[in-house]
Design an enzyme around this catalytic site. Structure first.
Site, mmCIF file in Angstrom:
data_model
loop_
_atom_site.group_PDB
_atom_site.id
_atom_site.type_symbol
_atom_site.label_atom_id
_atom_site.label_comp_id
_atom_site.label_asym_id
_atom_site.label_seq_id
_atom_site.Cartn_x
_atom_site.Cartn_y
_atom_site.Cartn_z
ATOM 1 C CG ASP A 218 18.313 26.083 -29.132
ATOM 2 O OD1 ASP A 218 18.215 27.289 -29.403
ATOM 3 O OD2 ASP A 218 18.302 25.187 -29.990
ATOM 4 C CB CYS B 9 -0.940 0.013 1.210
ATOM 5 S SG CYS B 9 -0.059 0.179 2.777
ATOM 6 C CG ASP C 253 16.361 26.895 -32.248
ATOM 7 O OD1 ASP C 253 16.776 28.049 -32.389
ATOM 8 O OD2 ASP C 253 16.881 25.902 -32.791
ATOM 9 C CB CYS D 224 4.222 -0.329 1.960
ATOM 10 S SG CYS D 224 3.064 -1.486 2.684
ATOM 11 C CG ASP E 117 18.427 21.626 -32.868
ATOM 12 O OD1 ASP E 117 18.465 22.862 -32.676
ATOM 13 O OD2 ASP E 117 18.851 21.087 -33.903
#
Length: 751
Positions: free
Chosen positions: A642, A15, A424, A18, A638
């Site tokens: 950036d 549960c 970008d 736990c 990318d």
């Protein structure tokens, strides 16, 4: 040595409390920086300093709580076998518990007047609690030693007290008879409750295994053996024996064993299991290939560049496992409640017993006792603990299958709140490298590409193959793939090229089959004394207005073709941006390029807001201003330039085709580098968080409604009192229903 972040398997959790106890105990250990437990995947992510705390100490801390920490690396087969053994044991215990409980119920309900009926029920009930359900009592005892409680504590208290009370009444019935009470027994309640809870856990375990199917499928994509050329000899060996630099032989229909680069051959590769795209990708010498993808048409020789845990597939699996083990902010509320839930339930059960004993003296302690037991049994926090992790496991696994990697659960939750997307330009909206956009032949040149017996296209491919300039590669790719004679150009006569010379920033010259070729800018061509057809001048002006770069090709000092190049918009970018805007998001474009080029791309992509000539710092500032205006910003990029903006944004999204620094700065990675996957990621984040909220609502609603009913709130008005056996069945159903709701994510369309 520094800090270590590892994922370990935990056996025995039942549960949310736990998971909370393990997190609390581990986090309290000196040297442990953080611990995050995923109940659904039965894993714990621990970040610790091995110089301060040993792994053995971490293992003992978990074991002391009544759970088992598996610290060694398990193969996929071992994981599967371990889960299968656990499921088989649960099934065995459940079936035998049911077999022993059935006659107990028959005697209690129908044949309760048979001689020694109570004694028979006691004997049959004992193995149900003492053997088939022994884990409830073992873990409850260990938790009690640490002054903590969990779901097993509730079950152990409820069924154990019912059994002890009934055993006392069976052996000493006169004790209550002398006091004017009927010595009732509740063996059937204790036995059936344990049986129902075991049955619920069995179904829950089966359902949880389905939530992790995505990661199992990813693990199953790899290959076990590969054909390797070493010392000139081709032999088959285990994938674990492959090292960097090995030459791998991949035949049609075989999987590629490791990440690498094609050194010989041509083929189409099915990369759908990594990128989510079904269209095969053509691969020539020099092209990168990804391990676990399928070679479809031709034989290839590939040099292994990344092996073992360094391959893209291994990194994907590690990222998905880590993300599935993380905790979403929405789960923190549930965790706080779960931490105090069991003590609160025990308190409610005690109050229930006291109130009914005082308020209903006629019915006495037996009635109050049953009400208290029912409260203990029905108030299971399992559904609460499974609400978030099961949905996350399915959602993150589905994302990985679509080529979307999410670093952690928090990112997924924040991502669905995004109100502004900053893109970008280069490599994100556009392809990121020059592409041929127009080819204009001299009207006096035969457009079939032959001029006085010369193959102009073949000459361009052969000559430009020797150049490393991006324009040269664009010309080679274009003429190889966009001509009826493309197949004949795969191995065009490079040996016919002589006198090759490259003038940096201007162009190249070379002889091909005896003819002199100049390829380059207009200035270079005219400086070399080549004649430019008059019509080309007007065409060049038109192309310049469209932000195109122009390359001329001359044969024997006469220009025969003019070629326009540009970094073009990726197929699907404009459509993806339109879909983002339809979803109510404000889309922005950032670029370091000139205003004219950026404006042209923004218009073509349908973007209203853009900023050109932006430095990395200015991109980050732009994102910061949007956040100040109240937007939840997702930055998509990318490149290295950036990374500041990706870090500044609420959510950074990296294109998988970009640099490692950009990917490291982002929380979400689109493996294929396709903006349409951004739309998919957003939709998936919305669906996953929606499912989590549904699960949490029903988990809370279940406990809010059932605990008062179990305590007997309806009895004064309707005479209805919930039977403990029914409470056990309802409690088990609540957990299964939450997991089943999470599994619905697997069938939802998100494309």
């Amino acid at each position: 040595m520094g800090r270590v972040k590892s994922i370990y398997r935990v056996d025995g959790m039942s549960c949310a409390s736990c998971a909370g106890s393990i997190e609390t105990m581990l986090s309290a250990q000196k040297g442990v920086n953080s611990a995050s437990v995923n109940l659904a995947s039965e894993q714990v992510v621990v970040e610790y300093d091995p110089l301060v705390i040993s792994l053995d100490r971490i293992e003992k801390t978990v074991d002391d709580l009544g759970f088992k920490l598996i610290t060694r690396d398990l193969s996929m087969e071992e994981e599967h076998d371990l889960a299968a053994i656990r499921l088989k044991r649960l099934k065995f215990n459940t079936m035998l518990a049911a077999a022993f409980s059935f006659p107990v119920v028959l005697i209690a309900m129908i044949f309760h007047h048979i001689p020694n009926g109570n004694l028979i029920m006691m004997v049959l009930t004992f193995p149900v609690l003492g053997w088939f359900g022994r884990e409830f009592f073992i873990i409850a005892w260990k938790r009690m030693l640490h002054f903590s409680a969990n779901m097993d504590t509730l079950v152990a208290l409820g069924t154990g007290s019912a059994f002890i009370f009934s055993t006392f009444n069976t052996i000493f019935p006169e004790f209550l008879i002398r006091r004017g009470f009927e010595p009732h027994v509740y063996f059937e309640a204790a036995a059936v409750i344990v049986t129902f809870i075991l049955l619920g856990r069995y179904f829950e375990e089966k359902a949880k295994r389905k939530t992790s199917e995505a990661i199992k499928k990813l693990m199953g994509l790899g290959v076990k053996t590969a054909w390797v050329i070493r010392n000139g000899v081709e032999k088959e060996m285990l994938i674990s024996k492959i090292v960097q630099g090995d030459i791998l032989v991949i035949r049609p229909g075989e999987k590629i064993p490791a990440d690498g680069r094609v050194v010989e051959g041509f083929s189409a590769i099915d990369e759908s299991m990594i990128t989510g795209e079904s269209i095969p990708v053509n691969k020539w010498p020099g092209e990168e290939v990804i391990g676990a993808t399928i070679n479809q048409t031709g034989s290839l020789k590939v040099v292994a560049e990344k092996v073992g845990s360094d391959t893209l597939l291994s990194q994907i699996i590690a990222l998905v496992q880590q993300a599935q083990g993380s905790t979403a902010p929405i789960q923190k509320v549930a965790d706080k409640i779960a931490a105090i839930f069991v003590p609160v339930v025990i308190t409610i059960a005690l109050l229930t017993f006291i109130i009914w004993t005082i308020w209903q003296p006629d019915t006495g302690a037996p009635f109050a006792f049953i009400a208290a037991v029912t409260v203990l049994v029905i108030a299971c926090p399992c559904a609460l603990g499974l609400a978030t992790p099961t949905a996350l496991m399915v959602g993150l696994g589905k994302a990985a299958q679509h080529g979307i990697l999410v670093k952690d659960a928090q990112s997924l939750e924040v991502f669905c709140k995004t109100t502004a997307i900053v893109l970008d330009k280069t490599g994100t909206v556009t392809i990121g490298r020059p592409q041929v956009t127009e080819v204009i032949w001299d009207t006096e040149t035969d457009n079939s590409s032959l001029q006085a017996g010369r193959d102009i296209r073949g000459a361009v491919v052969a000559i430009e193959s020797r150049s490393e300039h991006p324009f040269a590669q664009a010309l080679v790719n274009f003429f190889k793939t966009n001509t009826d004679s493309g197949s004949s150009l795969q191995n065009s006569g490079a040996e016919n090229v002589t006198g090759f010379e490259s003038i940096t920033g201007k162009g190249v010259l070379a002889f091909f089959a005896g003819d002199l070729y100049h390829i380059g800018s207009r200035t270079y061509i005219t400086d070399c004394g080549c004649t430019v057809p008059e019509g080309f001048r007007n065409e060049e002006m038109k192309l310049k207005k469209l932000a195109r770069s122009v390359v001329y090709v001359s044969c024997n000092s006469r220009v025969v073709v003019m070629i326009a190049l540009a970094d073009t918009i990726k197929p699907g970018s404009a459509k993806a941006i339109a879909r983002l805007q339809e979803m109510g998001l404000q889309v922005h474009l950032l670029s370091g390029d000139s205003v004219s080029i950026t404006a042209h791309i923004a218009a073509a992509a349908g973007i209203e807001f853009f900023k050109a000539e932006a430095t990395p710092g200015e991109k980050s500032t732009y994102v910061g201003r949007l956040k100040e205006q109240g937007f939840v910003v997702a930055m998509v990029g990318d490149g290295i330039n950036d990374s500041p903006a990706l870090a500044m944004a609420d959510i950074g999204v990296a294109m998988g085709t970009g640099t490692d620094i950009a990917i490291e700065s982002a929380q979400i990675t689109l493996i294929k580098g396709d903006l349409e996957k951004l739309v998919t990621a957003l939709k998936l984040s919305h669906e996953t968080v929606k499912t989590i909220r549904q699960n949490l609502f029903w988990a809370f609603f279940y406990n809010i409604i059932t605990i008062p009913v179990a305590a007997g709130i309806l009895y004064p008005f309707s005479g209805f009192m919930l039977n403990p056996m029914i409470a056990g069945a309802v409690m088990a159903f609540s957990s299964v229903s939450v997991v089943s709701n999470s599994l619905r994510l697997r069938t939802k369309r998100i494309d």
